[in-house]
Design an enzyme around this catalytic site. Structure first.
Site, PDB file in Angstrom:
ATOM      1  N   HIS A 166      38.766  40.223  38.960  1.00 28.92           N
ATOM      2  CA  HIS A 166      39.201  41.079  40.608  1.00 28.92           C
ATOM      3  C   HIS A 166      40.173  41.681  40.228  1.00 28.92           C
ATOM      4  CE1 HIS A 166      37.644  37.874  43.449  1.00 28.92           C
ATOM      5  NE2 HIS A 166      36.559  38.207  42.943  1.00 28.92           N
ATOM      6  N   ARG A 207      41.266  35.846  52.062  1.00 27.73           N
ATOM      7  CA  ARG A 207      40.920  33.503  51.368  1.00 27.73           C
ATOM      8  C   ARG A 207      42.558  32.819  51.581  1.00 27.73           C
ATOM      9  NH1 ARG A 207      39.875  32.796  44.915  1.00 27.73           N
ATOM     10  NH2 ARG A 207      41.106  30.985  44.722  1.00 27.73           N
ATOM     11  N   PHE A 227      45.472  33.688  47.008  1.00 27.25           N
ATOM     12  CA  PHE A 227      46.066  34.496  48.201  1.00 27.25           C
ATOM     13  C   PHE A 227      45.306  36.156  48.075  1.00 27.25           C
ATOM     14  CE2 PHE A 227      47.498  38.141  50.773  1.00 27.25           C
ATOM     15  CZ  PHE A 227      48.705  37.619  52.056  1.00 27.25           C
ATOM     16  N   GLU A 228      44.058  35.979  49.406  1.00 26.99           N
ATOM     17  CA  GLU A 228      43.876  38.218  48.951  1.00 26.99           C
ATOM     18  C   GLU A 228      43.810  37.641  50.025  1.00 26.99           C
ATOM     19  OE1 GLU A 228      41.330  38.293  45.421  1.00 26.99           O
ATOM     20  OE2 GLU A 228      39.969  37.170  46.650  1.00 26.99           O
ATOM     21  N   ILE A 229      43.250  39.320  50.662  1.00 27.79           N
ATOM     22  CA  ILE A 229      43.064  39.785  52.182  1.00 27.79           C
ATOM     23  C   ILE A 229      42.792  41.071  51.696  1.00 27.79           C
ATOM     24  CG2 ILE A 229      43.853  40.760  54.167  1.00 27.79           C
ATOM     25  CD1 ILE A 229      45.829  39.213  54.658  1.00 27.79           C
TER      26      ILE A 229
END
Ligand code: GDP
Ligand code: MN
Length: 354
Positions: A276, A152, A239-241
């Site tokens: 999340h 993201r 920020f998400e991976i």
């Protein structure tokens, strides 16, 4: 160019274009950005950072999502900045509206009250749709179906370090499900009834709680899930991976549905970040959560800058200022994260390396 229903514009790159290079082994993954047409310049800046620090070597596709149709101008101004295949897609209405069980009158009153208390985004309905979308819908979008992993990216974010490996491959090979860079405390006034809802859900579904969970990241003082309060720690989800199968799995699907049924996304202002983070901390093995410490990153107003000078700065890999590293800020949850990982000694060894 292919046009779909629901305003989807897809490009196919000509043979020989960077993104069509089949000699590069890519994971089944995409970069994804939710963005408004009006944020085109902020989007361009973030794209440039991700391309320069990473994607110019990998050419992962970009998926742009919007609650409105993308303007011709947005598409023109971004499609040649990316080195992978860009897709522009509108979000279906049901993923961006109040469900029928939400009392609109009550929602309006809650928003007015939160606005009067100056709670950040307290009066914004669109912000709530955004948070609910990231909590329960992005991973079900038609254009996300074919992927296993995503990264993201938000408009107006910066990357300060070369990422000279494939983080998606890293996730798969190391069986990671959730990756973050910055963690911090949430504003309590936005999630007042979230934790009791989580506790009720956990009581009803003890089988979903992983035996090697990361509860110590979100609950202080060695308390268990039923006795302890939420310490407000969460991974900053701009920020998400992460792996899409986690969100698509039964535990998270039931979790989101339970949360959504309470109307809390609208009566309060539940963020996708605590949603999340709580789910990842309870339903995943703590080994499946990864801190991308090596990713220098900024989203206003916080920066994560890797500190060890030899490794990250003298090598020319990073160019951020380590003294601005948010990890040391009182609102950071790095301490709780390290406690959960059982490696409070890490801070000391980092200092020694500097
Ligand atoms: P903040 O980071 O919490 O201050 O919130 P942002 O304004 O950055 O919003 C988070 C993400 O959602 C960004 O990628 C925005 O571009 C996107 N976003 C927020 N609201 C909307 C909206 O109404 N429409 C669209 N298309 N994107 C939105
Ligand atoms: Mn943002």
């Amino acid at each position: 160019i292919r046009m779909h229903e629901n305003s989807i514009v897809q490009f196919e790159l000509p043979d020989g274009a960077a993104g069509s290079d089949i000699t590069i082994k890519r994971e089944n993954a995409t970069l994804v950005m939710l963005v408004r047409n009006s944020e085109v310049h902020s989007a361009r800046s973030s794209i440039r950072y991700v391309e320069d620090r990473f994607n110019k070597n990998y050419h992962y596709p970009w998926l742009f999502l919007n609650d409105r149709p993308f303007s011709a101008d947005f598409i023109r101004m971004t499609k040649n900045l990316v080195s992978g295949v860009p897709t522009y897609a509108q979000i279906p209405r049901e993923a961006w509206s109040m469900p029928e069980w939400v009392d609109r009158q009550k929602a309006r009153e809650c928003m007015r009250e939160m606005a009067s208390k100056n709670i950040i985004y307290g009066g914004s309905e669109s912000y709530r749709h955004m948070c609910r979308f990231f909590s329960g819908f992005f991973y079900r979008h038609e254009m996300m179906q074919k992927y296993d992993y995503y990264w993201r990216v938000e408009p107006d974010t910066q990357l300060y370090c070369d990422i000279d490996y494939d983080p998606f491959k890293f996730m798969r090979e190391n069986k990671k499900k959730y990756g973050f860079v910055i963690n911090l405390k949430e504003f309590a006034s936005t999630i007042e009834s979230l934790w009791p809802t989580v506790q009720n859900f956990s009581r009803a579904h003890p089988d979903y709680i992983h035996p090697n969970n990361a509860l110590d990241f979100i609950v202080d003082d060695n308390k268990n899930l039923t006795e302890g309060g939420y310490n407000l720690c969460h991974f900053w989800s701009n920020f998400e991976i992460a792996a899409l199968d986690f969100w698509r799995g039964q535990a998270y699907t039931d979790f989101f549905e339970t949360l959504d049924k309470t109307g809390g996304f609208f009566y309060e202002r539940w963020g996708d970040a605590p949603v999340h983070s709580i789910a990842a901390s309870l339903f995943l093995d703590k080994e499946e959560i990864h801190w991308f410490y090596d990713v220098g990153y900024r989203h206003h107003p916080f920066t994560h800058c890797p500190e060890p000078r030899k490794e990250y700065h003298e090598t020319g890999k990073c160019y951020c200022n380590p003294t601005q590293n948010f990890d040391r800020n009182g609102y950071s949850c790095t301490r709780q994260y390290r406690r959960m990982r059982g490696d409070l000694g890490v801070q000391k060894s980092i200092n020694e390396m500097m």
